[in-house]
Design a protein around this motif. Structure first.
Motif, PDB file in Angstrom:
ATOM      1  N   ILE A 199      -9.394  -5.532  -6.881  1.00 51.58           N
ATOM      2  CA  ILE A 199      -8.617  -4.374  -7.313  1.00 51.58           C
ATOM      3  C   ILE A 199      -9.502  -3.450  -8.134  1.00 51.58           C
ATOM      4  O   ILE A 199     -10.201  -3.888  -9.046  1.00 51.58           O
ATOM      5  CB  ILE A 199      -7.401  -4.811  -8.144  1.00 51.58           C
ATOM      6  CG1 ILE A 199      -6.441  -5.655  -7.286  1.00 51.58           C
ATOM      7  CG2 ILE A 199      -6.656  -3.594  -8.698  1.00 51.58           C
ATOM      8  CD1 ILE A 199      -5.301  -6.251  -8.062  1.00 51.58           C
TER       9      ILE A 199
ATOM     10  N   LEU B  68      -2.748   1.163  -4.312  1.00 53.69           N
ATOM     11  CA  LEU B  68      -1.619   0.294  -4.647  1.00 53.69           C
ATOM     12  C   LEU B  68      -0.641   0.947  -5.614  1.00 53.69           C
ATOM     13  O   LEU B  68       0.550   0.646  -5.601  1.00 53.69           O
ATOM     14  CB  LEU B  68      -2.133  -1.018  -5.242  1.00 53.69           C
ATOM     15  CG  LEU B  68      -3.099  -1.817  -4.357  1.00 53.69           C
ATOM     16  CD1 LEU B  68      -3.642  -3.010  -5.132  1.00 53.69           C
ATOM     17  CD2 LEU B  68      -2.409  -2.268  -3.081  1.00 53.69           C
TER      18      LEU B  68
ATOM     19  N   TRP C  69      -6.359   0.526  -6.857  1.00 56.36           N
ATOM     20  CA  TRP C  69      -6.649   0.520  -5.431  1.00 56.36           C
ATOM     21  C   TRP C  69      -7.334  -0.772  -5.004  1.00 56.36           C
ATOM     22  O   TRP C  69      -7.715  -1.592  -5.839  1.00 56.36           O
ATOM     23  CB  TRP C  69      -7.501   1.727  -5.060  1.00 56.36           C
ATOM     24  CG  TRP C  69      -8.689   1.989  -5.939  1.00 56.36           C
ATOM     25  CD1 TRP C  69      -8.688   2.592  -7.162  1.00 56.36           C
ATOM     26  CD2 TRP C  69     -10.052   1.664  -5.671  1.00 56.36           C
ATOM     27  NE1 TRP C  69      -9.964   2.660  -7.670  1.00 56.36           N
ATOM     28  CE2 TRP C  69     -10.832   2.107  -6.766  1.00 56.36           C
ATOM     29  CE3 TRP C  69     -10.712   1.061  -4.598  1.00 56.36           C
ATOM     30  CZ2 TRP C  69     -12.207   1.948  -6.833  1.00 56.36           C
ATOM     31  CZ3 TRP C  69     -12.100   0.908  -4.657  1.00 56.36           C
ATOM     32  CH2 TRP C  69     -12.827   1.351  -5.762  1.00 56.36           C
ATOM     33  N   HIS C  70      -7.458  -0.941  -3.693  1.00 56.01           N
ATOM     34  CA  HIS C  70      -8.003  -2.169  -3.138  1.00 56.01           C
ATOM     35  C   HIS C  70      -9.439  -1.947  -2.675  1.00 56.01           C
ATOM     36  O   HIS C  70      -9.716  -1.000  -1.938  1.00 56.01           O
ATOM     37  CB  HIS C  70      -7.143  -2.618  -1.948  1.00 56.01           C
ATOM     38  CG  HIS C  70      -7.576  -3.904  -1.338  1.00 56.01           C
ATOM     39  ND1 HIS C  70      -7.636  -4.101   0.023  1.00 56.01           N
ATOM     40  CD2 HIS C  70      -7.980  -5.069  -1.904  1.00 56.01           C
ATOM     41  CE1 HIS C  70      -8.052  -5.332   0.264  1.00 56.01           C
ATOM     42  NE2 HIS C  70      -8.267  -5.933  -0.885  1.00 56.01           N
TER      43      HIS C  70
ATOM     44  N   ILE D 289       0.866  -1.174   0.000  1.00 51.92           N
ATOM     45  CA  ILE D 289       0.000   0.000   0.000  1.00 51.92           C
ATOM     46  C   ILE D 289       0.903   1.224   0.000  1.00 51.92           C
ATOM     47  O   ILE D 289       1.743   1.392   0.895  1.00 51.92           O
ATOM     48  CB  ILE D 289      -0.925   0.006   1.227  1.00 51.92           C
ATOM     49  CG1 ILE D 289      -1.874  -1.190   1.173  1.00 51.92           C
ATOM     50  CG2 ILE D 289      -1.708   1.319   1.301  1.00 51.92           C
ATOM     51  CD1 ILE D 289      -2.661  -1.403   2.453  1.00 51.92           C
TER      52      ILE D 289
ATOM     53  N   VAL E 176     -14.384  -7.030   0.407  1.00 51.12           N
ATOM     54  CA  VAL E 176     -13.568  -8.234   0.276  1.00 51.12           C
ATOM     55  C   VAL E 176     -14.391  -9.472   0.629  1.00 51.12           C
ATOM     56  O   VAL E 176     -15.093  -9.497   1.639  1.00 51.12           O
ATOM     57  CB  VAL E 176     -12.330  -8.158   1.189  1.00 51.12           C
ATOM     58  CG1 VAL E 176     -11.525  -9.453   1.113  1.00 51.12           C
ATOM     59  CG2 VAL E 176     -11.458  -6.973   0.783  1.00 51.12           C
TER      60      VAL E 176
ATOM     61  N   ASN F 181      -9.604 -10.959  -7.495  1.00 53.97           N
ATOM     62  CA  ASN F 181      -8.691 -10.019  -6.835  1.00 53.97           C
ATOM     63  C   ASN F 181      -9.419  -8.682  -6.736  1.00 53.97           C
ATOM     64  O   ASN F 181      -9.782  -8.096  -7.757  1.00 53.97           O
ATOM     65  CB  ASN F 181      -7.395  -9.858  -7.631  1.00 53.97           C
ATOM     66  CG  ASN F 181      -6.569 -11.125  -7.647  1.00 53.97           C
ATOM     67  OD1 ASN F 181      -6.269 -11.684  -6.598  1.00 53.97           O
ATOM     68  ND2 ASN F 181      -6.206 -11.596  -8.829  1.00 53.97           N
TER      69      ASN F 181
ATOM     70  N   THR G  40      -9.434   4.354   1.663  1.00 55.06           N
ATOM     71  CA  THR G  40      -9.181   3.280   0.700  1.00 55.06           C
ATOM     72  C   THR G  40      -7.680   3.121   0.434  1.00 55.06           C
ATOM     73  O   THR G  40      -6.997   4.103   0.113  1.00 55.06           O
ATOM     74  CB  THR G  40      -9.901   3.561  -0.622  1.00 55.06           C
ATOM     75  OG1 THR G  40     -11.308   3.522  -0.417  1.00 55.06           O
ATOM     76  CG2 THR G  40      -9.535   2.521  -1.680  1.00 55.06           C
TER      77      THR G  40
ATOM     78  N   SER H 124     -11.268  -2.453  -0.309  1.00 55.68           N
ATOM     79  CA  SER H 124     -11.130  -2.889   1.086  1.00 55.68           C
ATOM     80  C   SER H 124     -12.470  -3.064   1.786  1.00 55.68           C
ATOM     81  O   SER H 124     -12.565  -3.796   2.771  1.00 55.68           O
ATOM     82  CB  SER H 124     -10.275  -1.879   1.867  1.00 55.68           C
ATOM     83  OG  SER H 124     -10.808  -0.567   1.745  1.00 55.68           O
TER      84      SER H 124
END
Length: 221
Positions: free
Chosen positions: A95, A129, A56-57, A3, A62, A93, A126, A59
């Motif tokens: 993403i 990446l 970005w993830h 991150i 998930v 994933n 957030t 989050s």
């Protein structure tokens, strides 16, 4: 993967966040780099670009498993499409990819060099990446086909926001709030005209209902 930064935005929860970047260009957010990556040399030359790609993830979305099909909001949440034909957060994933406009690159005492952006669709906090510059000569494809999104119809709503309620919001957040509401924050499958919804935005709770193609703001606290 590491991150490198986190997004500072006006959305403490997922509800109300635009479903794509760039839909609400009045939204302002800030990319704040983690201490390890607060080296201004890493941003050298970025001032010459107008837009960024953010990887970005998801989050806040998930899951341990995944499904080969999902229900895109653009189809009203009723039809299934292949997950790789959508931008659903529920992916193998988690993403995300967003294109945002650079508003300002600012050197701060508290957080080093930060990037203020417009049009982001990221929740506050957030994890980011990577960022990459948007390059018009290879990233822009005006002739591109939009698949099922081209026939899904318009989701834009007329927003009735009484002045006495709108004035409760900070002046620099009012246009963004109206833009966000016009894109219908409700889940696609909910069409109850009497139901009151609440959206957390910029430190306020905006209450509203939707009747047909019109959204009525009922309270702001």
């Amino acid at each position: 993967m590491h991150i490198i930064a986190r997004m500072k935005s006006d959305f403490p929860t997922k509800f109300g966040i635009p479903r794509q970047s760039g839909l609400a260009d009045s939204l302002r957010s800030t990319i704040v780099f983690d201490p390890e990556y607060r080296n201004p040399d890493a941003l050298r030359g970025l001032e010459g670009f107008s837009h960024l790609w953010i990887l970005w993830h998801f989050s806040g979305a998930v899951r341990q498993d995944w499904s080969p099909t999902v229900r895109p909001p653009r189809l009203g949440g009723n039809a299934r499409m292949g997950v790789f034909a959508t931008r659903s957060p529920f992916r193998p994933n988690a993403i995300g990819l967003s294109c945002v406009k650079i508003v300002e690159i600012e050197a701060t005492k508290a957080h080093g060099t930060v990037i203020h952006v417009a049009g982001a669709d990221l929740m506050d906090g957030t994890p980011i990446l990577d960022i990459k510059p948007y390059i018009p000569y290879c990233d822009s494809h005006p002739e591109a086909a939009g698949g099922f999104t081209e026939s899904a119809g318009s989701f834009l709503l007329e927003v009735v926001f009484p002045e006495e309620l709108l004035s409760i919001l900070p002046p620099d957040r009012r246009d963004a709030a109206i833009q966000v509401l016009s894109h219908d924050p409700r889940p696609s499958y909910q069409k109850d005209a009497e139901r009151i919804y609440g959206m957390a935005f910029a430190g306020h709770d905006i209450r509203f209902r939707v009747d047909g193609k019109t959204l009525y703001v009922t309270d702001v606290t």
